[in-house]
Each structure stands twice: as C-alpha cells, then as structure tokens.
Design an enzyme around this catalytic site. Structure first.
Site, PDB file in Angstrom:
ATOM      1  N   HIS A 181       0.806  -1.228   0.000  1.00  0.00           N
ATOM      2  CA  HIS A 181       0.000   0.000   0.000  1.00  0.00           C
ATOM      3  C   HIS A 181       0.835   1.272   0.000  1.00  0.00           C
ATOM      4  O   HIS A 181       0.332   2.327   0.387  1.00  0.00           O
ATOM      5  CB  HIS A 181      -0.906   0.040   1.232  1.00  0.00           C
ATOM      6  CG  HIS A 181      -1.956  -1.007   1.255  1.00  0.00           C
ATOM      7  ND1 HIS A 181      -3.221  -0.802   0.768  1.00  0.00           N
ATOM      8  CD2 HIS A 181      -1.919  -2.285   1.689  1.00  0.00           C
ATOM      9  CE1 HIS A 181      -3.925  -1.912   0.919  1.00  0.00           C
ATOM     10  NE2 HIS A 181      -3.155  -2.827   1.477  1.00  0.00           N
TER      11      HIS A 181
ATOM     12  N   LYS B 209      -7.576  13.879   4.341  1.00  0.00           N
ATOM     13  CA  LYS B 209      -6.639  12.756   4.283  1.00  0.00           C
ATOM     14  C   LYS B 209      -5.618  12.962   5.393  1.00  0.00           C
ATOM     15  O   LYS B 209      -5.562  14.055   5.976  1.00  0.00           O
ATOM     16  CB  LYS B 209      -5.931  12.694   2.925  1.00  0.00           C
ATOM     17  CG  LYS B 209      -5.317  14.028   2.481  1.00  0.00           C
ATOM     18  CD  LYS B 209      -4.835  13.989   1.050  1.00  0.00           C
ATOM     19  CE  LYS B 209      -5.908  14.133  -0.006  1.00  0.00           C
ATOM     20  NZ  LYS B 209      -6.228  12.910  -0.733  1.00  0.00           N
ATOM     21  N   ARG B 210      -4.821  11.948   5.692  1.00  0.00           N
ATOM     22  CA  ARG B 210      -3.784  12.151   6.681  1.00  0.00           C
ATOM     23  C   ARG B 210      -2.869  13.297   6.247  1.00  0.00           C
ATOM     24  O   ARG B 210      -2.716  13.587   5.057  1.00  0.00           O
ATOM     25  CB  ARG B 210      -2.965  10.866   6.868  1.00  0.00           C
ATOM     26  CG  ARG B 210      -3.664   9.835   7.722  1.00  0.00           C
ATOM     27  CD  ARG B 210      -3.894  10.306   9.145  1.00  0.00           C
ATOM     28  NE  ARG B 210      -2.680  10.351   9.910  1.00  0.00           N
ATOM     29  CZ  ARG B 210      -2.332   9.458  10.836  1.00  0.00           C
ATOM     30  NH1 ARG B 210      -3.133   8.445  11.125  1.00  0.00           N
ATOM     31  NH2 ARG B 210      -1.204   9.574  11.506  1.00  0.00           N
TER      32      ARG B 210
ATOM     33  N   LYS C  12       1.473  14.380   0.410  1.00  0.00           N
ATOM     34  CA  LYS C  12       0.099  14.683  -0.007  1.00  0.00           C
ATOM     35  C   LYS C  12      -0.065  16.173  -0.322  1.00  0.00           C
ATOM     36  O   LYS C  12      -1.002  16.575  -0.984  1.00  0.00           O
ATOM     37  CB  LYS C  12      -0.890  14.243   1.064  1.00  0.00           C
ATOM     38  CG  LYS C  12      -0.896  12.718   1.291  1.00  0.00           C
ATOM     39  CD  LYS C  12      -1.857  12.339   2.400  1.00  0.00           C
ATOM     40  CE  LYS C  12      -1.768  10.871   2.797  1.00  0.00           C
ATOM     41  NZ  LYS C  12      -2.584   9.975   1.951  1.00  0.00           N
TER      42      LYS C  12
ATOM     43  N   THR D  80      -8.289   6.705  -1.759  1.00  0.00           N
ATOM     44  CA  THR D  80      -9.649   6.179  -1.854  1.00  0.00           C
ATOM     45  C   THR D  80     -10.643   7.303  -1.573  1.00  0.00           C
ATOM     46  O   THR D  80     -11.785   7.251  -2.032  1.00  0.00           O
ATOM     47  CB  THR D  80      -9.882   5.020  -0.865  1.00  0.00           C
ATOM     48  OG1 THR D  80      -9.323   5.383   0.403  1.00  0.00           O
ATOM     49  CG2 THR D  80      -9.212   3.745  -1.360  1.00  0.00           C
TER      50      THR D  80
ATOM     51  N   LYS E 102     -14.370   8.338  -3.270  1.00  0.00           N
ATOM     52  CA  LYS E 102     -15.585   8.680  -2.514  1.00  0.00           C
ATOM     53  C   LYS E 102     -16.106  10.037  -2.952  1.00  0.00           C
ATOM     54  O   LYS E 102     -17.314  10.233  -3.147  1.00  0.00           O
ATOM     55  CB  LYS E 102     -15.289   8.695  -1.005  1.00  0.00           C
ATOM     56  CG  LYS E 102     -14.940   7.317  -0.446  1.00  0.00           C
ATOM     57  CD  LYS E 102     -14.264   7.377   0.932  1.00  0.00           C
ATOM     58  CE  LYS E 102     -13.579   6.050   1.222  1.00  0.00           C
ATOM     59  NZ  LYS E 102     -12.605   6.113   2.328  1.00  0.00           N
TER      60      LYS E 102
HETATM   61  C1  26W Z   1       3.912   2.602  10.584  1.00  0.00           C
HETATM   62  C2  26W Z   1       3.941   1.687   9.480  1.00  0.00           C
HETATM   63  C3  26W Z   1       2.948   1.923   8.435  1.00  0.00           C
HETATM   64  C4  26W Z   1       3.362   2.014   7.156  1.00  0.00           C
HETATM   65  C5  26W Z   1       2.443   2.158   6.161  1.00  0.00           C
HETATM   66  C6  26W Z   1       1.593   1.993   8.760  1.00  0.00           C
HETATM   67  C7  26W Z   1       0.680   2.144   7.761  1.00  0.00           C
HETATM   68  C8  26W Z   1       1.101   2.221   6.451  1.00  0.00           C
HETATM   69  C9  26W Z   1       0.080   2.266   5.360  1.00  0.00           C
HETATM   70  C10 26W Z   1       0.582   1.447   4.209  1.00  0.00           C
HETATM   71  C11 26W Z   1      -0.292   3.615   4.961  1.00  0.00           C
HETATM   72  C12 26W Z   1      -1.562   3.622   4.162  1.00  0.00           C
HETATM   73  O1  26W Z   1      -2.631   3.714   4.729  1.00  0.00           O
HETATM   74  N1  26W Z   1      -1.465   3.565   2.833  1.00  0.00           N
HETATM   75  C13 26W Z   1      -2.583   3.932   2.005  1.00  0.00           C
HETATM   76  O2  26W Z   1      -3.286   2.785   1.603  1.00  0.00           O
HETATM   77  C14 26W Z   1      -4.454   3.150   0.890  1.00  0.00           C
HETATM   78  C15 26W Z   1      -5.226   1.888   0.610  1.00  0.00           C
HETATM   79  O3  26W Z   1      -4.561   1.103  -0.321  1.00  0.00           O
HETATM   80  C16 26W Z   1      -4.098   3.910  -0.364  1.00  0.00           C
HETATM   81  O4  26W Z   1      -5.284   4.326  -0.978  1.00  0.00           O
HETATM   82  C17 26W Z   1      -3.241   5.124  -0.037  1.00  0.00           C
HETATM   83  O5  26W Z   1      -2.789   5.739  -1.207  1.00  0.00           O
HETATM   84  C18 26W Z   1      -2.063   4.694   0.812  1.00  0.00           C
HETATM   85  O6  26W Z   1      -1.335   5.832   1.252  1.00  0.00           O
END
Ligand code: 26W
Length: 836
Positions: free
Chosen positions: A380, A568-569, A574, A678, A682
């Site tokens: 992701h 978004k975060r 971003k 995502t 939406k």
């Molecule tokens: C702390 C470690 C960590 C690293 C990455 C925690 C969480 C993450 C995630 C991969 C971050 C995340 O939420 N990624 C998002 O995933 C969504 C669903 O596929 C995508 O739509 C977003 O673009 C992506 O940033």
C-alpha cells in the site's frame, strides 16, 4: 503456542445451530421492534423508558437491531462448516469501521421499521445514532480499505473472516489548542460496545521469547521446538459483518490481549503480588493502543509484539478452531487464503511454517509448498521509508524460532536467485530477506506470497519497476494490480441519502450492489430538470454539513460558493502545503490589490487531517492551516468570500458529512507517491470534480470521467524522477512566479502569527530548500488549474453536468469490483449461497 480450546468454529456454540433450528428469528415489523426495544431497555439496561439515558436508549436500539443480523450470522457460520468453501482470511492490523448502527439497519432493511417504532415511543433515530462512538481502529486509507473490502465480501456472499486487533484505544482524538494539534486518548469502549461478542472460552495462548532446541522424534528425525519465555492470551471478540440485504453475515474477529492465568513471566518476580499485577499490565499492553504512525514504522518492540500476537491467534484460530478437527492440512490451500494487508501481518508466514513443521510434523519442503499457496500480499505504499524492517536482534529475542525459519527461507531463496542469475552476485544480496541488520518484511511477503499486488495501475507498475524490480524480473507472473474501491453502501447510500434517492428515482435501486449501473445516469447529465435536482441535493448536503460543523465545533460555514475539500492524513507527500499556498496567494492578491475582491470566486476550503504525533513537520503544517484560516476568515477585506474550515478529529463519521457536500476534491500528491487514494473515489462518486495530479487512482478516475470533467495539473511521475535526478532547485520556482514569492514572503513575515516571523520560518525554509515532495515545482500549474476551476464553476449548468458524469462514470470504484478482481486473479474463492 498451546491450544486451550479446539473443535467448533470460534464464536459459535459447541453445537452450531442448523439452519432454521436452534435460534428464533426476530419479527420484522414495527410492533415486534417496539416490543424488542422495550425488552432490551427494561431487561438489558435495567431502566424504564422515562428514566433511561441517551446511552441506555442507544444500547437498547443497537441490540434490537443486531438481533436481526445475529440469526443470519448463526446460519452463515453453520453453513460455512458444511460447505467446505474456501475462506478469505483478511489479515490486517487496522480496520477503520466507522459507526455500525446505520449500516446494520440498512443491511437488515429495517429503516422504516426503526423510524416508525422509535417515533411511536417519542424517540428520534438521529439523536440516538449520534450517541455511537466509532471504532477508530485504523490510521487512514489502509484501515478503511479493509473495512470496505469485508463489507463487499459479505455483500457478495463470499466467506471471509477479517482478523485484527481490538485496540483498547483507537486512533488518538485530535483537538486544536491555539491552532496546534493536541492528542488525547480515544477510550471508545467506555460507554459499552453493543457490536462485539467476546469469547473468552476460545482464547488462544501466544508465546514470546526464550530459545529453541533440536530433538529427535520417534522416527529419528531431527525436529525443533520452541521453549518460550512468556505468553499471553488472545481473547477473540467477534463482530458481525452484514451483507447488503442478502442474508449473509461474515465475521470480523479482533483479538484482545489478556494475561494468562497464574501469569508467570520469568523476568518478573513470581510470587510477589504487586509484581504479578504489574506483569498482567505488561501482557495486556499488547492490544492497548493503535500506533498512530501511518507511514514511518518506528521498529518498536511493542509493535512487533502486536503483529505476532494477532497473526498467531488468527492462524491458530483458523487451523484449529474453524477447520474441522480431522481436516487434512495438505489441502489447506483449498480452504484458505491469508491476504496480507501490507507487511504488518507478514510474520504470519513463518508462523504457519512453524505450525506445520514443528506442531503438525510436516516436512519443510511440503510445508513451504503449502504456505506459498496460502498467502498473498498487497503493498500500500511507495515511500521507501514506509517499508517495514525489523532488527534481527529484536526478532531473535522476541521470536527466536521465527527468525530461524526466516533465515532458512532466505537461504533457500538466495540459492534460487543465484541459480536463476548465475554470475550476478549483487542480485541475491539485494533481494535477501535477511539484510545486514534487519529482516525485510516486504521481501519476505513477496517470496512467500502467491501473488503480490499494488492498489492502482500506476502504483502496481512502480512497485514492479522501482520497489521490487529484481523480484518482478524473477517472477513476472506473480505481480498484479487491483485498483482499490470503496463500498457504495456506506459512502453513497448511507452517507448521501439525498443523492441516493435521486439516483434510485432515475435508474432504480440496483446500483447499490451493481455500481456499474450508475452509467445509466449519463443521459440525465443533459437533462436540465435533473441537474437542478442534483444542485438541490448539493445545497441540502452543504446545509447539513454547516449545521454539523456548527453543533460539533461551533464553526461557521457559508453554504454558498465552491465547497473545496481536502481530507486525508497530513503528510508532506500529499501536499496540504500546496493547498495553503493557493489560499495565501488569493488572500495576498486581494490584500495587495492585485486581485479585485469581486473577482474572487467564493469558496469554502475544508480540511480534515491528523498528523502522526511524532511527525513535527506535519504538525507545523496543521498550525499553518489554522493560522492562515484564522487570519483569512477574520479579514473584512475579503468580504466573506474565502473561508477556511478545519474541523478537528477527522474520522469516518465526519467524512460521511464532508464528502457529500463537496464540489471540488483536492488530490494533489506528488506524482508517484500516493499509492491509490480512496478519498478521491468517494468524493467523485458523490459528485465532486477532482483537481488532481497524475497520481494513484486519480489517473483512472480521469480516464473514466473524461479530461473535460477533471482538472489535471502538475509534473508527471517520470518528470518528477528527472527533476530529482538533475537536482531540484525550489528557489528558482519561487523566483519565476511572483505570486509564489509573495505568498511565501507573507507567511515568512509573520502575517499569520501576529507578527512573529519565527513560527513558520522552518516550514518556509523547508519548502525553499529541502522539500522532497516538490511543492513549489507544481505551484504555478496548480494555480492555473484553480483558475480553470473558477471558470468552470461560473457556469452552473456545465459544472453540474460534469458532476453528474463523475457520478455516472465512477461505478468502477466500487469495492465490489475490487473484490471480484481479487477473487478472480488472486484468491480463486467462490460465493456461497446462504439458505435461510
Ligand atoms: C507505521 C507503518 C505503516 C506504514 C504504512 C503503517 C501504515 C502504512 C500504510 C501502508 C499507509 C496507508 O494507509 N497507505 C494507504 O493505503 C491506501 C489503501 O490502499 C491507499 O489508498 C493510499 O494511497 C495509501 O497511502
């Protein structure tokens, strides 16, 4: 790991009820509802209607509604045991569910019954619904995606168990103090949780620490056993995941850590009462809190404990509790696929190997063949710093047997690479799972997974070409794409009831489970009467949002003009800063006289964003948005034309209010950095036009809705690469666009901080000298695209036409379609028919 209970599907009684037997279906009418609600209130909560609190009433309502799902759930569980169907085990450290009540009412088709029944009792559904605290068990996109996926699988009658962690504290509550983010805990369980079913009798023991030893079994074979140091129990809490009016209810099983009875941790002093209690706290810390980092893993020991804790429970649960006790594990790949939601659950790979080899007596090779067929991995992210690695030292200390298993997988894999690329010595080193000091979880996932997928076309391509190029050279057929999707039930049908009714009136209700049918709306884009009704829907949604913000935060939001939304975060990639520079530039233009105020298109700029508590620059950016907002909103020279609103604590509940009100969707990440997004889907599905870069799923949105209904700007991914390679010189962009210089100067001058120039000097300095995400390089193009937005908005008919076409052409972004693709390309699972 020891087994405390085996035999029946966890969560079902020892003798699962057969269809139509063993349970009573609740009545689906107003009288039945009222009776059931009053029983819950009187005998569940122990209060009369007149003396009941709001919380009593909410809990009684939730329990009344859940009865309708429970009877179907029992049938589904019984059937699953009979069917021998393949089950999707979705392993995810995060499930960002959002509120449950409305979804449960919708799924069981109780809307009218509930409204009327509560009305007869003098109660209002909207008041009771507001009492629900959403389970914030995720950070953002990844967790919300997991929630959308399990919704779709239930709606498609595909057997699925979501496995995760029941964090006692979810994502932190955000508030602003003088515009700066403050974090507080999220005790979401404090008022009771009517949606969960604990099953302590099915608790699983999870081991940690210690050493391993070799021994000879009866056949003289050398085997390994793990002699752990300490253990905890995982107690399953089951949640219902209802399909949309199809009688199917799947399970989400979240694990909660509990100290084992007679907790005996060698490193603590046994026998000392106070120490024993301290040890208990230590054990239970494992599921205490969700890590709020959403891109930079910290390598914290507790996080690895969490990861192992939940996958060990889940693997054990599926193999020893869900499958029949006489199941032949050679056939495991026919019955299960463990989908790895990013690298967080990847420790499940050595865990399954350990179970098969050490506990079930399989040969290594046999176990490895099975394991490779049982896993698939979704990545992701593209940010290199987000790829998880664990220190070898930590892994060896916490999970010594797993480290041994990983080392053996790594050795065999490197031998395979060396054979496939003879003479290339660097290749096996680059591809190694075990590096000099760390275990690379993405490599382990790629080696073990039957498939590896990215989450949008561009992302999957970059994953193949940039992140894992050696692996895609070795196994090209392993790599695939499944573009993300979102559930139309929550994000259109429930969140936007006004638009849903309008759509249903036009094309019938079938779109809710077959979102491609939104195409049938296309002709309505040319119908002026329909467009007027579409605008009326937006007006109503804006008014609802304004009321929500007023009562939630005392925020004043105008309901005219463009509602421009960026939710978004908070992350530099971003580029919320680019959005701020746009606002500051408009403001500076009016204040300096460069722009006539009457030429400024009225806009509400709405933000929603949490910053990771340890991410200093992200927190600076939040401070900047709030500082700019305070100044702009208060300046009479703007004549109320520009308003910044930044409600704190953006969550699923707030998203459901913001998204339906949006005219414009900001998707402005640096090309090549946003895996998919995502929120972009939406917003487009709710009739917002996108201003966006050529990144993530924006690319697919633009292709589907058409160039003329999308505001594209900015560098393309290869141009980004090129610019970074030749050396990015931000100051030259500032020098080339006087609007940019002025905007940066204004921020740097302290105009938004009461004259204190020091507050944002670090932020401005970063943009001018260090920014890895090239905000200034895209500024001029972004401003030009915003001018196109203003021009388009000046033609309400044309704008509405585009908005309707966005809705009509975004059916592809249903998570039902995404699930269909996973089923076909990756899982090879089948829907089952639930007979009631
Ligand atoms: C702390 C470690 C960590 C690293 C990455 C925690 C969480 C993450 C995630 C991969 C971050 C995340 O939420 N990624 C998002 O995933 C969504 C669903 O596929 C995508 O739509 C977003 O673009 C992506 O940033």
């Amino acid at each position: 790991m020891t087994t405390t209970q085996v035999g029946s599907p966890s969560g079902a009684p020892a003798e699962p009820p057969r269809r139509g037997l063993g349970h009573v279906a609740p009545r689906h009418d107003v009288e039945g509802f009222v009776g059931s609600f009053m029983r819950e209130l009187n005998y569940g909560q122990g209060v009369s209607l007149t003396r009941s609190s709001l919380n009593d009433r909410y809990l009684a309502l939730a329990r009344t509604v859940r009865h309708h799902l429970q009877s179907r759930w029992m049938a589904a569980l019984a059937q699953q045991a009979d069917d021998q169907a393949k089950t999707v085990c979705y392993l995810s450290a995060e499930f960002l569910l959002g509120r449950q009540l409305d979804n449960a009412i919708l799924a069981s088709d109780l809307d009218d019954v509930v409204e009327e029944g509560l009305g007869q009792l003098g109660l209002s559904l909207s008041t009771l619904r507001a009492q629900e605290i959403e389970p914030g068990l995720g950070n953002g996109g990844l967790g919300r995606l997991a929630a959308c996926f399990i919704d779709s699988l239930a709606t498609m009658s595909v057997p699925c168990v979501g496995y995760g962690i029941r964090y006692e504290y979810g994502i932190f509550r955000q508030s602003f103090e003088d515009g700066w983010q403050r974090e507080d805990t999220d005790p979401w369980l404090a008022l009771g949780n009517p949606w969960e079913f604990p099953h302590p009798e099915h608790a699983v023991t999870v081991n940690f620490g210690g050493t391993t030893e070799h021994y000879e079994d009866e056949d003289g074979a050398t085997r390994t056993r793990w002699l752990p140091d300490w253990d905890v129990q995982g107690v399953p809490y089951n949640y219902m995941v209802p399909g949309f009016r199809n009688g199917r209810v799947n399970t989400l099983r979240l694990w909660s850590a509990k100290a084992t009875r007679g907790f005996n941790l060698n490193s603590f002093n046994a026998g000392d009462y106070v120490d024993a209690v301290r040890a208990e706290t230590f054990a239970e810390k494992i599921s205490m809190v969700l890590y709020p980092e959403d891109s930079t893993p910290q390598g914290k020991e507790l996080r690895l404990q969490q990861q192992y804790f939940f996958v060990a429970c889940s693997v054990h649960n599926f193999i020893n509790q869900v499958l029949p006790s006489d199941f032949d594990l050679h056939k495991l790949p026919d019955r299960v696929i463990f989908q790895l939601n990013d690298t967080h659950p990847v420790i499940a790979v050595p865990e399954l190997m350990r179970v098969l080899v050490d506990e079930k007596g399989f040969d290594w090779d046999e176990a490895w063949t099975i394991t490779q067929q049982c896993f698939a991995y979704t990545c992701h992210t593209l940010l290199p710093e987000a790829l998880e690695e664990w220190s070898i030292e930590l892994m060896g200390r916490l999970l010594p047997r797993h480290l041994e298993i990983i080392r053996r997988i790594d050795e065999e894999f490197r031998a395979e690479v060396a054979a496939a690329f003879p003479g290339d010595e660097a290749m096996p080193r680059r591809m190694a799972i075990v590096g000099d000091h760390t275990v690379r979880m993405a490599h382990l996932a790629t080696v073990a997974g039957s498939k590896v997928n990215g989450v949008a076309e561009l992302h999957s391509q970059l994953l193949r070409d940039k992140v894992l190029p050696d692996f895609s050279a070795l196994w090209p057929e392993k790599f695939t794409n499944v573009t993300n999707g979102v559930t139309p039930r929550r994000f259109l049908r429930l969140a936007n009831r006004n638009l849903s009714s309008l759509i249903t009136e036009a094309i019938g209700p079938g779109w809710v489970t077959d979102l491609d049918r939104l195409r049938e709306l296309e002709p309505f884009a040319d119908d002026p009467a329909f467009r007027e009704r579409f605008r009326e829907v937006k007006r109503l949604n804006k008014a609802t949002l304004a009321r929500t913000l007023q009562s939630r935060n005392g925020i004043e939001m105008p309901t005219t003009g463009i509602v421009d939304i960026m939710v978004k975060r908070l992350h530099e990639y971003k580029r919320q800063t680019l959005k701020v520079l746009h606002i500051v530039s408009l403001y500076e233009g009016v204040v300096s006289g460069r722009l006539a105020v009457e030429d400024v298109t009225p806009r509400v700029f709405a933000f929603g964003a949490k910053a990771a508590p340890g991410y200093a620059m992200a927190k600076q950016i939040i401070g900047l948005i709030n500082a700019v907002g305070a100044t702009v909103n208060a300046d009479p020279r703007l004549d109320g034309r520009l308003t910044v609103v930044f409600p704190p604590n953006y969550d699923v509940t707030l998203a459901e209010k913001l998204i339906p009100a949006a005219d414009l969707s900001e998707q402005i990440s640096l090309a090549g950095k946003e895996a998919s997004g995502t929120g972009n889907m939406k917003l487009a599905l709710n009739g917002a036009l996108t201003i966006g870069t050529d990144d993530g799923a924006n690319i697919e949105i633009r292709r589907l809705v058409g160039d003329e209904n999308f505001f594209l700007f900015g560098l393309l991914e290869p141009q980004v690469e090129e610019l970074l390679a030749k050396g990015y010189d931000p100051a030259s962009y500032a020098a080339a666009d006087p609007r940019l210089t002025s905007a940066l100067d204004l921020i740097a001058s302290g105009a938004f901080t009461g004259g204190d120039a020091s507050v944002f000097s670090g932020l401005v300095d970063n943009l001018l000298h260090h920014d890895r995400f090239l905000a200034l390089a895209d500024f001029s193009a972004y401003m030009e695209a915003q001018d196109r937005v203003d021009a388009a908005y000046a033609d309400p008919e044309g704008w509405t036409r585009s908005a309707v076409l966005n809705v009509a052409r975004c059916g592809f972004f249903s998570s039902d379609r995404a699930m269909r693709e996973y089923i076909d390309k990756i899982w090879h699972a089948q829907p089952v028919v639930t007979s009631l």
